[in-house]
Design an enzyme around this catalytic site. Sequence first.
Site, short mmCIF file in Angstrom:
data_model
loop_
_atom_site.label_atom_id
_atom_site.label_comp_id
_atom_site.label_asym_id
_atom_site.label_seq_id
_atom_site.Cartn_x
_atom_site.Cartn_y
_atom_site.Cartn_z
N ASN A 1 42.05 46.47 37.47
CA ASN A 1 40.79 46.65 36.74
C ASN A 1 39.83 47.28 37.73
O ASN A 1 39.31 46.61 38.61
CB ASN A 1 40.28 45.29 36.25
CG ASN A 1 38.88 45.37 35.66
OD1 ASN A 1 38.39 46.46 35.35
ND2 ASN A 1 38.23 44.23 35.52
N TRP A 2 39.62 48.57 37.57
CA TRP A 2 38.81 49.29 38.57
C TRP A 2 37.32 49.03 38.43
O TRP A 2 36.55 49.38 39.30
CB TRP A 2 39.09 50.80 38.47
CG TRP A 2 40.41 51.21 39.06
CD1 TRP A 2 41.40 50.39 39.54
CD2 TRP A 2 40.87 52.55 39.28
NE1 TRP A 2 42.44 51.14 40.03
CE2 TRP A 2 42.14 52.47 39.87
CE3 TRP A 2 40.33 53.81 39.00
CZ2 TRP A 2 42.88 53.59 40.21
CZ3 TRP A 2 41.06 54.94 39.33
CH2 TRP A 2 42.33 54.84 39.93
N LYS A 3 36.91 48.46 37.29
CA LYS A 3 35.48 48.21 37.05
C LYS A 3 34.70 49.52 37.17
O LYS A 3 35.20 50.56 36.76
CB LYS A 3 34.97 47.11 37.99
CG LYS A 3 35.90 45.88 37.96
CD LYS A 3 35.34 44.66 38.59
CE LYS A 3 36.32 43.51 38.47
NZ LYS A 3 35.81 42.27 38.96
N HIS B 1 36.14 40.74 29.38
CA HIS B 1 36.02 40.42 30.80
C HIS B 1 34.73 39.62 31.03
O HIS B 1 33.73 39.86 30.36
CB HIS B 1 36.02 41.70 31.63
CG HIS B 1 36.15 41.42 33.09
ND1 HIS B 1 35.08 41.03 33.85
CD2 HIS B 1 37.23 41.42 33.90
CE1 HIS B 1 35.51 40.82 35.09
NE2 HIS B 1 36.81 41.04 35.15
N GLU C 1 32.55 39.80 33.18
CA GLU C 1 31.37 40.63 33.49
C GLU C 1 30.76 41.19 32.21
O GLU C 1 29.54 41.36 32.11
CB GLU C 1 31.76 41.75 34.47
CG GLU C 1 31.99 41.19 35.88
CD GLU C 1 33.02 41.94 36.70
OE1 GLU C 1 33.36 43.08 36.35
OE2 GLU C 1 33.48 41.37 37.70
N GLU D 1 40.95 34.10 34.04
CA GLU D 1 40.15 34.50 35.19
C GLU D 1 38.99 33.53 35.40
O GLU D 1 37.94 33.68 34.75
CB GLU D 1 39.59 35.92 34.99
CG GLU D 1 40.64 36.97 34.84
CD GLU D 1 40.13 38.34 35.29
OE1 GLU D 1 40.80 38.96 36.10
OE2 GLU D 1 39.05 38.75 34.83
N GLY E 1 35.83 38.42 42.32
CA GLY E 1 35.04 39.21 43.25
C GLY E 1 34.38 38.38 44.34
O GLY E 1 33.52 38.86 45.06
N SER F 1 40.30 37.42 42.59
CA SER F 1 40.59 37.55 44.02
C SER F 1 42.08 37.45 44.34
O SER F 1 42.48 36.95 45.40
CB SER F 1 39.79 36.53 44.84
OG SER F 1 38.40 36.74 44.66
N GLY G 1 41.14 43.09 40.51
CA GLY G 1 39.94 43.90 40.68
C GLY G 1 39.97 44.63 42.01
O GLY G 1 40.61 45.67 42.17
N GLY G 2 39.31 44.06 42.99
CA GLY G 2 39.12 44.71 44.28
C GLY G 2 40.40 45.26 44.90
O GLY G 2 40.42 46.40 45.40
#
Length: 256
Positions: A13-15, A98, A100, A170, A176, A216, A237-238
């Site tokens: 998930n590149w956001k 998500h 966010e 999640e 994150g 994470s 993500g990251g």
Amino acid sequence: MNKATRKAVIAGNWKMNKTPSETTALINEMKPLVAGADCDVVLCVPYIDIPAAVAAAEGSNIKIGAENVHFKASGAYTGEVSVDMLKESGVEYVVIGHSERRQYFGETDQTVNLRTLAAVNGGLKAIVCVGETLEQRELGYTETLLKYQTKMALTNVTAEQLKNVIIAYEPVWAIGTGVTATADQADEGNGYVRAAIAEAYGAEVAETVTVQYGGSMNAGNAAELVSKVNVDGGLIGGASLKAADFSVIVKAASEG
Ligand code: PGA
């Protein structure tokens, strides 16, 4: 069916990261590293990066996803993107709900459900996110909340359509933050999600659904997380922004 017969899915998930040219470069770097993986490999990218991502991934085992989709087919919804637009662009997966989006953009359990229905009715695979905040966990609401969010998201989704749904557990406190749930916490959370599916669709159906962990997950902890019986891959993500790290996670899921 059990973990051995459920396909693990590793989805990045590149956001809000990477321009189109950066997208091309990163996918070109990833392709040889994840070739031949024994799990599904998906990259969910910003809308504007989709054409570059689809072109770069062509002929590889990387599938492309979007990070959201609107539930209406078309109309006066400035700034939104429909299922048909995504499908015609070569998108196969879409992240829905998500945390966010729930936290910053007013996403609710109802809109998560509408988007999930639009996705599966339109032939996209939905990666539906659920998860508790730290406060909810500390108050002892994790199981209740995960079951509620899961059932709400799946309202009116048929057992047949569920084949095109992945749930990603999640925990909000792990996204994150560098704080990962322990493998046992991930397994327990994913287990609550699977139990909710069993309550709604029966145990047999629940055993067939891919339930990812996200928060994470990285090259160092992926192997332990995906070794758990209820963890069928991850939403990353990251670590999905670095080809080397992402490929280690894909390898872990292939072997887990
Ligand atoms: P993270 O994000 O891996 O950077 O914690 C996961 C996610 O938000 O899907």
